[in-house]
Scaffold this active site. Structure first.
Site, PDB file in Angstrom:
ATOM      1  N   CYS A  85       0.863  -1.180   0.000  1.00 14.11           N
ATOM      2  CA  CYS A  85       0.000   0.000   0.000  1.00 14.11           C
ATOM      3  C   CYS A  85       0.898   1.228   0.000  1.00 14.11           C
ATOM      4  O   CYS A  85       1.608   1.475   0.977  1.00 14.11           O
ATOM      5  CB  CYS A  85      -0.916  -0.005   1.223  1.00 14.11           C
ATOM      6  SG  CYS A  85      -1.969   1.459   1.361  1.00 14.11           S
ATOM      7  N   ASN A  87       0.229   4.588  -0.025  1.00 18.40           N
ATOM      8  CA  ASN A  87      -0.114   5.573   0.998  1.00 18.40           C
ATOM      9  C   ASN A  87       0.163   5.011   2.387  1.00 18.40           C
ATOM     10  O   ASN A  87       0.602   5.723   3.291  1.00 18.40           O
ATOM     11  CB  ASN A  87      -1.584   5.982   0.883  1.00 18.40           C
ATOM     12  CG  ASN A  87      -1.864   6.804  -0.350  1.00 18.40           C
ATOM     13  OD1 ASN A  87      -1.023   7.579  -0.800  1.00 18.40           O
ATOM     14  ND2 ASN A  87      -3.050   6.650  -0.916  1.00 18.40           N
ATOM     15  N   CYS A 216      -5.197   6.034  -3.441  1.00 18.57           N
ATOM     16  CA  CYS A 216      -4.524   4.726  -3.396  1.00 18.57           C
ATOM     17  C   CYS A 216      -3.135   4.929  -3.982  1.00 18.57           C
ATOM     18  O   CYS A 216      -3.005   5.259  -5.164  1.00 18.57           O
ATOM     19  CB  CYS A 216      -5.306   3.690  -4.194  1.00 18.57           C
ATOM     20  SG  CYS A 216      -4.440   2.114  -4.429  1.00 18.57           S
ATOM     21  N   GLY A 217      -2.101   4.757  -3.156  1.00 16.02           N
ATOM     22  CA  GLY A 217      -0.748   5.038  -3.613  1.00 16.02           C
ATOM     23  C   GLY A 217      -0.289   4.136  -4.737  1.00 16.02           C
ATOM     24  O   GLY A 217       0.268   4.595  -5.742  1.00 16.02           O
ATOM     25  N   THR A 218      -0.501   2.829  -4.594  1.00 17.40           N
ATOM     26  CA  THR A 218      -0.112   1.928  -5.679  1.00 17.40           C
ATOM     27  C   THR A 218      -0.963   2.181  -6.916  1.00 17.40           C
ATOM     28  O   THR A 218      -0.490   2.048  -8.047  1.00 17.40           O
ATOM     29  CB  THR A 218      -0.223   0.460  -5.242  1.00 17.40           C
ATOM     30  OG1 THR A 218      -1.531   0.205  -4.718  1.00 17.40           O
ATOM     31  CG2 THR A 218       0.827   0.112  -4.195  1.00 17.40           C
TER      32      THR A 218
END
EC number: 5.1.1.7
Length: 274
Positions: A85, A87, A216-218
Site C-alpha cells: 500500500c 499511501n 490509493c498510492g499503488t
C-alpha cells in the site's frame, strides 16, 4: 489496545503498534476496527511489527523485507491480507518517525512486496521507492455504468488502470467492478484516470477489499505507468479526491511522493467492537 490514526491524501488507516508480534489480528477484528459507524473507521489497518517477530514466512518478492527492522503488516478494510500500500507505507513511516522508532531521514520498511526505501523529505512529504512496475498486458472490467478497458499492472499488488475520455467524477464506482478471473485470479484495484494537463492526471479508484477510497498510492503509480508510453521515463502529478501525489518513473521502477500525517492516538476497547 493502543492505536494511532493517520492518512495519506485521505486514504486513512488504523495503526496498531505490535513490536513483538503478540497481537492476534484476525479478519473480524480488522473489519470491526475499520467500521466507520461502530469502530474507529479506516480504509485499512497497519500493524507495526518488528520483522524478526513476524509469524509468517517471507519468500519470493517478500524475501528482501527480511533485512528491515520494521514490517508493515497491511490489511484491507474487510480483513483480507494485502501485499503493498503506497499511501500506507508513507503513513507507516510517519508513525515510525513520530514514535521515535527510527532516527534517520532515510530507511527501509518491510512489506509483502519486499523492502521499500523511504525518505522523509525536508518539505514534509515522504518519498517511497515503490520498486518495479510490471506491465502485464490489456485487461477489462465492468463498472456499474458499463465496461472499461485498460492495462493490467503489478506494483507489488494487482491493478487495472483504465484511461477514460470523460471526467473521472462522472464514472460510477458505487459497485464492485466485475473482473475476469483468468486476468485477476486474486482480484485487483481498478483505477480510472484522465490526463487533464501536460504531466497531470486525475484519478479515482475502487480498492480490492475496501470499495472506493479517497486515494490509493499503488493505484496512483499504476495510473501513471499506464499513461506513460512503453519504455519511456516520466514524471506525473496525480490528483485524487483526497489530494495529490507525484510519481517519477525511471528504468521500469517508480518513486511516489506525497503527504502523510498522524491525526490521533488512543486506546480502543476491542470487547466493544465484537
Amino acid at each position: 489496545m493502543r492505536f494511532a490514526k493517520g492518512h495519506g491524501t485521505e486514504n486513512d488507516f488504523v495503526i496498531l503498534p505490535d513490536p513483538d508480534g503478540e497481537l492476534d489480528l484476525d479478519a473480524a477484528t480488522v473489519a470491526a476496527l475499520c467500521d466507520r459507524r461502530a469502530g474507529l473507521g479506516a480504509d485499512g489497518v497497519l500493524r507495526v511489527v518488528r520483522t524478526k517477530a513476524l509469524d509468517e514466512p517471507l519468500t519470493g518478492e517478500a524475501a528482501t523485507a527480511q533485512r528491515c527492522e520494521w514490517f508493515m503488516d497491511y490489511r484491507n478494510a474487510d480483513g483480507s491480507v494485502a501485499e503493498m500500500c503506497g499511501n500506507g507505507v508513507r503513513v507507516f513511516a510517519r508513525y515510525l518517525q513520530e514514535a521515535g522508532l527510527v532516527g534517520a531521514a532515510a530507511f527501509e520498511v518491510g512489506t509483502r512486496a519486499g523492502a521499500r526505501h523511504v525518505v522523509l523529505e525536508p518539505d514534509g512529504n515522504i518519498t517511497v521507492d515503490m520498486g518495479p512496475v510490471r506491465i502485464l498486458g490489456p485487461g477489462s472490467a465492468r463498472l456499474a455504468d458499463g465496461p472499461v478497458h485498460g492495462t493490467r499492472i503489478s506494483v507489488g499488488n494487482p491493478h487495472l488502470a483504465c484511461r477514460v475520455a470523460r471526467p473521472v467524477a462522472e464514472v460510477d464506482l458505487s459497485a464492485p467492478p466485475l473482473l475476469r478471473a483468468e486476468e485477476f485470479p486474486q482480484g485487483a484495484n481498478v483505477e480510472v484516470f484522465r490526463e487533464v494537463a501536460s504531466g497531470v492526471l486525475e484519478m479515482r479508484v475502487y480498492e480490492r477489499g475496501a470499495a472506493e477510497t479517497r486515494s490509493c498510492g499503488t493505484g496512483i503509480v499504476a495510473a501513471a505507468a499506464a499513461a506513460t508510453p512503453p519504455g519511456e521515463d516520466a514524471r506525473w502529478t496525480v490528483r485524487v479526491p483526497g489530494g495529490e501525489c507525484t510519481v517519477v518513473l525511471e528504468s521500469g521502477a517508480a518513486r511516489l511522493s506525497g503527504p502523510a500525517v498522524i491525526v490521533a492516538e488512543g486506546d480502543v476497547r476491542l470487547s466493544a467492537l465484537r
